[in-house]
Design an enzyme around this catalytic site. Structure first.
Site, PDB file in Angstrom:
ATOM      1  N   ASP A   1       0.868  -1.167   0.000  1.00  0.00           N
ATOM      2  CA  ASP A   1       0.000   0.000   0.000  1.00  0.00           C
ATOM      3  C   ASP A   1       0.913   1.228   0.000  1.00  0.00           C
ATOM      4  OD1 ASP A   1      -2.403   1.579   0.338  1.00  0.00           O
ATOM      5  OD2 ASP A   1      -1.809   1.816   2.434  1.00  0.00           O
TER       6      ASP A   1
ATOM      7  N   ASP B   1      -0.108   5.043   0.847  1.00  0.00           N
ATOM      8  CA  ASP B   1      -0.337   6.031   1.896  1.00  0.00           C
ATOM      9  C   ASP B   1      -0.234   5.372   3.267  1.00  0.00           C
ATOM     10  OD1 ASP B   1      -0.879   7.960  -0.072  1.00  0.00           O
ATOM     11  OD2 ASP B   1      -2.986   7.380  -0.153  1.00  0.00           O
TER      12      ASP B   1
END
Length: 247
Positions: free
Chosen positions: A24, A26
């Protein structure tokens, strides 16, 4: 710090031994999650005030309704929590539109303005972990954001990842967003691997749930505020405060 593992995963389990690594963005690669949090808070607080809703937007609302979800899903989930219904609208809606898409686009404009004004730097621990993985590891970014490539380029990490499966790719292919595992599964397959051969790295509860639902070889929860217990309960096999602990 010692790794926190679930009972089903050996304490000495090392995710670096798997060939494919799905990150991922963020909150895992870059601290843009903080920027997203500020943008969501500003947008929703202004919207609630305009509607005369007394219950304020809180940080917990971010983790409960927004974190890790595709943008419009986050808007829809939060509005429902306050009993607000809006037309869905279209992704091309202007930011001023009082639709789910309009509010999502309003938030996106705020994020881009903040990133351009303040810049973005990767987490040093994540860079150290990428270095530790070495050139033989096959890496991808799997993000709900539609700005992932712009943020990666700004952080100077675009060349570290073979592919980016972001919100734009998910929309084009009709892939449901997290907590569904489809975007992670797609990224693994694009790198020639089955889920069992890949590691998912996530800081959001919804992302960890996606990794657990997809049957991945390991799911590493990075605790940037969601809480170690919440990440473990969602299915993380390993929980760390920073990926440098794995390096």
């Amino acid at each position: 710090m010692a790794l926190e593992t679930s009972p089903s995963v050996p304490a000495d389990s090392d995710p670096r031994t798997l060939p494919v690594h799905l990150f991922d963005m963020d909150g895992v690669i870059t601290p843009t999650a903080i920027v997203h949090m500020r943008a969501w808070e500003q947008m929703f607080s202004e919207e609630l005030a305009r509607r005369g809703v007394a219950e304020p937007y809180t940080e917990q609302d971010y983790f409960t309704y927004v974190d890790g979800r595709p943008r419009y899903d986050g808007v829809r989930a939060f509005l429902a929590s306050r009993g607000i219904e809006l037309p869905e609208g279209e992704p091309t809606d202007p930011a001023a539109a009082e639709t789910v898409c309009g509010l999502g686009n309003r938030k996106n404009e705020l994020v881009l303005a903040m990133i351009r004004e303040q810049g973005v730097a990767p987490y040093p621990g994540t860079v150290a972990y990428l270095d530790a993985l070495g050139a033989q590891a096959r890496c991808a970014v799997v993000s709900s954001s539609r700005n992932a490539e712009e943020v990666l380029a700004g952080a100077g990490l675009a060349d570290r990842f073979e592919i980016v499966v972001d919100g734009n790719v998910a929309a084009a292919l009709g892939l449901p967003g997290k907590p569904a595992p489809d975007t992670f599964v797609h990224a693994a397959r694009e790198l020639g691997a089955s889920p069992e051969q890949a590691v998912v790295y996530e800081d959001a509860v919804s992302g960890v749930r996606a990794g657990a639902a997809g049957g991945f070889g390991a799911v590493v929860g990075v605790d940037r505020g969601a809480g170690a217990d919440a990440l473990r309960e969602a299915g993380a096999s390993i929980v760390v405060a920073d990926l440098e602990e794995l390096a």
